[in-house]
Design an enzyme around this catalytic site. Structure first.
Site, PDB file in Angstrom:
ATOM      1  N   SER A  94       0.860  -1.193   0.000  1.00  0.00           N
ATOM      2  CA  SER A  94       0.000   0.000   0.000  1.00  0.00           C
ATOM      3  C   SER A  94       0.887   1.230   0.000  1.00  0.00           C
ATOM      4  CB  SER A  94      -0.916  -0.001   1.232  1.00  0.00           C
ATOM      5  OG  SER A  94      -1.814  -1.082   1.179  1.00  0.00           O
ATOM      6  N   LYS A 168      -7.372   1.129  -3.035  1.00  0.00           N
ATOM      7  CA  LYS A 168      -6.963   0.725  -1.687  1.00  0.00           C
ATOM      8  C   LYS A 168      -7.223   1.847  -0.682  1.00  0.00           C
ATOM      9  CE  LYS A 168      -5.334  -1.779   1.612  1.00  0.00           C
ATOM     10  NZ  LYS A 168      -4.036  -2.471   1.684  1.00  0.00           N
ATOM     11  N   LYS A 236      -0.984   4.733   8.945  1.00  0.00           N
ATOM     12  CA  LYS A 236      -0.226   5.106   7.750  1.00  0.00           C
ATOM     13  C   LYS A 236      -1.139   5.226   6.538  1.00  0.00           C
ATOM     14  CE  LYS A 236       1.387   2.059   5.221  1.00  0.00           C
ATOM     15  NZ  LYS A 236       0.971   1.338   3.978  1.00  0.00           N
TER      16      LYS A 236
END
Length: 306
Positions: A94, A168, A236
């Site tokens: 990611s 995502k 994150k």
């Protein structure tokens, strides 16, 4: 077909196992070598450096923690990597969408194919080869990688480079916000005198049903916060979403509020708990009132856990 698989952590290791079981030839690299060596019995080779793993690879899969690490591994100036002409890099980490676009352009310049193909489904999905794979890049390259994707889960072509990472971001926005909603709903029910387990069971049959309520709601009730995906990584990802939104001149208040709560959780030392552990932050915010009057023994039950 030779595959270099970089990153055999919580998600990467079961993904590599599934590729090995599907008959692919894998050379693994991981910063902590012992994690990669655990798969030697399954037929994998282990390289000392990313460059060694990549040298003869037709396919390079990265499953690393964040964008800067991916950038460092693939474009290391001190230990430069040589890519086979015409090979394909599939970044399943990611990373920010903009970074994925940059990587696509850099690889195109040297004759290397590139897909950004992050995944969703957690460690359970990785183990069961049922991951949702969101791919961005050239569609022909995506089609050529179907045999690899089918060993890991179900792949959907989203669009040009960076689109997989945008999908995502959308996924992680829904996941983070929904974890917060489930935690608040179950704590509200418990504080009002209802059995949170029974409330969860009832909601699973109604319009509020979701995978988060099913799996993470049960984790909250059981107080099982050993990580499938850590709060640190969720934070994150939420940061990436907010940065991406800012670049598009968007305001996302629910993502911002969820980010703030995860930030507080991480600041209190809970960065390695499962992201369903956002419940712990909610409990601390409410004077340490808990979802369960008789919580099971867990190193994460106490608010002063380091």
């Amino acid at each position: 077909m030779k595959i270099a698989f970089l990153g055999t952590g919580l998600m990467g290791q079961p993904m590599a196992v599934n590729l090995l079981q599907a008959g692919f030839q894998l050379t693994l690299w991981n910063r902590t070598r012992s994690k990669a060596e655990a798969l030697i019995r399954s037929g994998a080779d282990v390289a000392d450096t990313p460059a060694q793993a990549i040298a003869d690879a037709d396919i390079i899969i990265t499953m690393l923690e964040n964008g800067p690490i991916v950038d460092q591994v693939l474009f290391n100036k001190e230990l430069p990597v040589s890519f086979k002409q015409g090979c394909t890099v599939i970044d399943m980490s990611s990373v920010p969408p903009q970074l994925a676009k940059q990587h696509f352009a850099r690889f195109k310049d040297i004759g290397v194919n590139y897909l950004d193909a992050p995944v969703s489904g957690g460690t359970v999905g990785a183990q069961q080869a049922s991951l949702s794979i969101m791919a961005g890049g050239e569609k022909a390259v995506f089609e050529n990688c179907q045999t690899i994707f089918s060993a890991l889960g179900k792949a959907t072509y989203i669009g040009p480079a960076g689109s997989g990472q945008l999908a995502k971001c959308a996924n992680q926005a829904i996941v983070g916000i929904t974890i917060g909603a489930v935690a608040e709903a179950l704590l509200l029910a418990a504080e009002g005198g209802a059995d949170p387990a029974a409330v969860r069971e009832a909601l699973l049959g109604g319009f509020a049903s979701s995978r988060i309520l099913e799996l993470h709601g049960q984790r909250m009730i059981d107080r099982e916060f050993n990580p499938g995906a850590t709060s640190r990584v969720q934070l994150k990802d939420l940061r990436t979403i907010l940065d991406t939104a800012q670049s598009e001149d968007l305001t996302l208040p629910l993502v911002q509020q969820t980010f703030d709560q995860y930030q507080e959780l991480v600041d209190k030392g809970y960065e390695e708990v499962d992201h369903s552990g956002l419940l712990l932050q909610l409990e601390m915010l409410n004077d340490n009132r808990t979802l369960n009057d008789n919580p099971t023994t867990s190193p994460y039950d106490q608010p002063d856990h380091p």
